[in-house]
Enzyme design. Structure first.
Site, PDB file in Angstrom:
ATOM      1  N   HIS A   3       0.836  -1.210   0.000  1.00  0.00           N
ATOM      2  CA  HIS A   3       0.000   0.000   0.000  1.00  0.00           C
ATOM      3  C   HIS A   3       0.862   1.249   0.000  1.00  0.00           C
ATOM      4  O   HIS A   3       2.035   1.224   0.379  1.00  0.00           O
ATOM      5  CB  HIS A   3      -0.891   0.027   1.256  1.00  0.00           C
ATOM      6  N   ASP A  11       0.354   4.959   1.960  1.00  0.00           N
ATOM      7  CA  ASP A  11      -0.416   5.271   3.162  1.00  0.00           C
ATOM      8  C   ASP A  11      -1.616   6.171   2.877  1.00  0.00           C
ATOM      9  O   ASP A  11      -1.506   7.168   2.156  1.00  0.00           O
ATOM     10  CB  ASP A  11       0.482   5.986   4.188  1.00  0.00           C
ATOM     11  N   HIS A  26       4.695   0.182   0.145  1.00  0.00           N
ATOM     12  CA  HIS A  26       5.455  -0.643   1.084  1.00  0.00           C
ATOM     13  C   HIS A  26       4.561  -1.720   1.681  1.00  0.00           C
ATOM     14  O   HIS A  26       3.330  -1.643   1.609  1.00  0.00           O
ATOM     15  CB  HIS A  26       6.096   0.218   2.178  1.00  0.00           C
ATOM     16  N   ARG A  54       5.437   6.041  14.434  1.00  0.00           N
ATOM     17  CA  ARG A  54       5.348   6.625  13.086  1.00  0.00           C
ATOM     18  C   ARG A  54       4.739   8.010  13.136  1.00  0.00           C
ATOM     19  O   ARG A  54       3.747   8.238  13.824  1.00  0.00           O
ATOM     20  CB  ARG A  54       4.494   5.731  12.193  1.00  0.00           C
TER      21      ARG A  54
HETATM   22  C1  SIN Z   1       3.279   0.841   7.701  1.00  0.00           C
HETATM   23  O1  SIN Z   1       2.625   0.324   6.827  1.00  0.00           O
HETATM   24  O2  SIN Z   1       3.361   2.054   7.825  1.00  0.00           O
HETATM   25  C2  SIN Z   1       4.034  -0.038   8.682  1.00  0.00           C
HETATM   26  C3  SIN Z   1       5.295  -0.560   8.133  1.00  0.00           C
HETATM   27  C4  SIN Z   1       6.034  -1.407   9.125  1.00  0.00           C
HETATM   28  O3  SIN Z   1       5.621  -1.514  10.298  1.00  0.00           O
HETATM   29  O4  SIN Z   1       7.043  -1.996   8.744  1.00  0.00           O
END
Ligand code: SIN
Length: 285
Positions: A105, A107, A261, A276
């Site tokens: 995806h 974000d 990612h 994050r």
């Molecule tokens: C995310 O999708 O932002 C998480 C990525 C992760 O935890 O590696």
């Protein structure tokens, strides 16, 4: 041998052919000069995602760092009630069978102006497993045939958070970090160009993903599925990707406008805690 580019004090070491570079000789918790911030931003534009190791900064310093790149984006569907809304803690406990980011995806693609990027900091990670993969959607777009580029040029993709939040989502089952499922939650749906233009580099990227993209505008889900599936599979071919192995204190900063990612779901017995912060972006065009 990896290419090492030294620019002032910052070292940039590409990780793979299409996407990703490790940056060293920088302390992200420090009050960085404008010149260093400009170098990091340029590395982000050049490589799509930049990685750092051996960092140590608290929540306030994390916010200060994010603010050097733009306003902080408040995540609309993670359940942060009672917590700082500017932070998303991505938390896996032993036994969790779902994780945040388990599908490829970009974000928060269902909002009008999705974040330009995110800075993810590793607080506790397993000794092995729990890596994150990134894919360059600019390389994926460039490698398409001219015919396919013509066919998708004017398509818009409808993105929704219906699969990942709200009363019908299955993502919260056995997952420590929760999406909102309360009665006040309403799905957000926005159509964005399936080929978007990067507002800083002018490069075109594919823009559709497994978490949010439902169908093409003006078409049914059934009609959309074959082409949408093709583009989503194409966009994550190995040659467009890199894989990042985390250590405690590692950081990934990705450009959400031209990469996708996925968090690798292979550390079932371990705790993994990440912090994050997302940075506000523009409406895709
Ligand atoms: C995310 O999708 O932002 C998480 C990525 C992760 O935890 O590696």
């Amino acid at each position: 041998m990896s290419k090492l580019i030294i620019s002032n004090n910052l070292s940039i070491s590409p990780l793979a052919g299409a996407v990703g570079a490790e940056l060293s000789n920088v302390d992200l918790g420090a009050d960085l000069s404008d010149a260093t911030i400009a170098q990091i931003r340029q590395a982000l534009l050049d490589h799509g995602v930049v990685f750092f190791h051996d960092q140590d900064f608290d929540t306030d310093a994390h916010k200060r760092l994010a603010l050097r790149f733009g306003d902080i984006f408040i995540h609309p569907f993670f359940d942060t009630r009672g917590q700082d809304p500017e932070i998303v803690m991505i938390h896996r406990e032993p036994g969790d069978t779902h994780i945040v980011g388990e599908d490829w995806h970009s974000d928060t693609a269902m909002v009008e102006a999705p974040p330009m990027g995110a800075i993810l900091f590793a607080i506790e990670v397993p000794d092995y497993g729990g890596d994150t993969l990134f894919a360059s959607q600019a390389h994926a777009y460039n490698a398409l045939s001219d015919g396919m580029k013509r066919m998708i040029a004017d398509l818009k993709v409808v993105n929704s958070d219906i699969r990942v939040a709200g009363p019908t989502t299955t993502r919260n089952e056995n997952r420590t970090t929760k999406s909102r499922m309360d009665a006040d939650w309403v799905a957000t749906e926005t159509a964005h160009p399936v080929v978007r233009t990067h507002p800083e580099t002018g490069r075109k990227s594919l823009y559709c993903d497994r978490s949010y993209s439902i169908r093409f505008e003006g078409m049914t889900e059934e009609e959309s599925a074959p082409l949408l599936d093709y583009l989503m599979d194409w966009g994550t071919r190995p040659e467009f990707t890199c894989r990042f192995r985390w250590r405690k204190g590692s950081v990934a900063f990705w450009d959400n406008r031209c990469t996708k990612h996925i968090a690798v779901d292979d550390s079932h017995r371990d705790r993994r805690i990440m912090r994050r912060i997302q940075i506000a972006g523009d409406r895709p065009f």
